[in-house]
Design a protein around this motif. Structure first.
Motif, mmCIF file in Angstrom:
data_model
loop_
_atom_site.group_PDB
_atom_site.id
_atom_site.type_symbol
_atom_site.label_atom_id
_atom_site.label_comp_id
_atom_site.label_asym_id
_atom_site.label_seq_id
_atom_site.Cartn_x
_atom_site.Cartn_y
_atom_site.Cartn_z
ATOM 1 N N GLN A 29 0.863 -1.415 -0.098
ATOM 2 C CA GLN A 29 0.005 -0.145 0.229
ATOM 3 C C GLN A 29 0.986 1.615 0.312
ATOM 4 O O GLN A 29 0.790 2.273 -0.786
ATOM 5 N N GLU A 32 1.840 1.883 -3.067
ATOM 6 C CA GLU A 32 1.324 2.068 -4.298
ATOM 7 C C GLU A 32 0.992 3.790 -3.599
ATOM 8 O O GLU A 32 0.713 4.483 -4.834
ATOM 9 N N LYS A 33 0.979 4.726 -3.064
ATOM 10 C CA LYS A 33 0.389 5.178 -2.523
ATOM 11 C C LYS A 33 1.771 6.386 -2.668
ATOM 12 O O LYS A 33 1.550 7.606 -3.353
ATOM 13 N N ARG A 34 2.583 6.259 -2.583
ATOM 14 C CA ARG A 34 3.845 6.374 -3.564
ATOM 15 C C ARG A 34 3.934 6.739 -4.888
ATOM 16 O O ARG A 34 4.416 7.787 -5.621
ATOM 17 N N SER A 36 1.486 6.904 -6.931
ATOM 18 C CA SER A 36 0.247 7.829 -7.351
ATOM 19 C C SER A 36 0.444 9.183 -6.843
ATOM 20 O O SER A 36 0.312 9.971 -7.822
ATOM 21 N N GLU A 37 1.580 9.340 -5.638
ATOM 22 C CA GLU A 37 2.180 11.108 -5.719
ATOM 23 C C GLU A 37 3.141 11.384 -6.382
ATOM 24 O O GLU A 37 3.200 12.618 -6.628
#
Length: 184
Positions: A29, A32-34, A36-37
């Motif tokens: 997770q 994935e967050k990294r 998307s940023e």
């Protein structure tokens, strides 16, 4: 008492697999967050870095394979030339040779092995099989019975043919000596 102790120890690590699975999920997770940023440019730069690393790894593998193929070609050529030079122990000959001076030309031919073999034959004569020469006119198969005797002309013709075919000085000398013995 011992079983109670074992139970207490097992209770401490009972949720270990759950924690391990949660950590893996949390890491995925976070990645994935990294991702998307990141902006598109940053994503492209990161992919480029990954491809460069892969390229460097593949280049190193290719160089290793080329080196292995080069060494194999040199060894094969060495074996071929050493066999034709009547070297008995080829493994010992390879171990005694400095193959670093051997080069492979752009046409794929191996250059320099002949010089190494000549040097080995001169400096290490024990590596070369001794040829047993037989006088002209004697049987080469070890048997004397059951064969008709050759005439002087046949012996002379065979010696002359051998001298022409090999071109060796010793064969020419043997032909001249036989000719003198036969009075021809």
């Amino acid at each position: 008492m011992i079983t109670d102790r074992i139970k207490r120890e097992r209770k401490k690590f009972a949720d270990y697999d759950d924690l391990k699975a949660k950590l893996a999920e949390f890491e995925s997770q976070a990645e994935e967050k990294r991702q998307s940023e990141l902006t598109d440019l940053e994503k492209a730069q990161e992919q480029a870095k990954q491809f460069e690393a892969q390229l460097a790894e593949l280049t190193a593998q290719l160089e290793t394979e080329r080196n292995n193929a080069r060494q194999q070609a040199i060894k094969n050529e060495f074996i071929k030339v050493a066999s034709s030079a009547n070297i008995i122990d080829i493994d010992a000959a390879i171990a005694l040779s400095d193959l670093s001076v051997v080069e492979i030309g752009e046409d794929g031919k191996v250059n320099g092995v002949d010089d190494i073999i000549k040097s080995l034959v001169e400096n290490k004569p024990y590596l070369v099989a001794k040829k047993q020469t037989q006088p002209i006119g004697t049987a080469t198969n070890g048997g004397t019975g059951g064969h008709s005797e050759k005439t002087a002309d046949q012996l002379l013709a065979e010696a002359a043919e051998k001298a022409r075919r090999t071109g060796l000085l010793k064969d020419k000398a043997a032909y001249a000596q036989l000719k003198k013995q036969l009075g021809k």
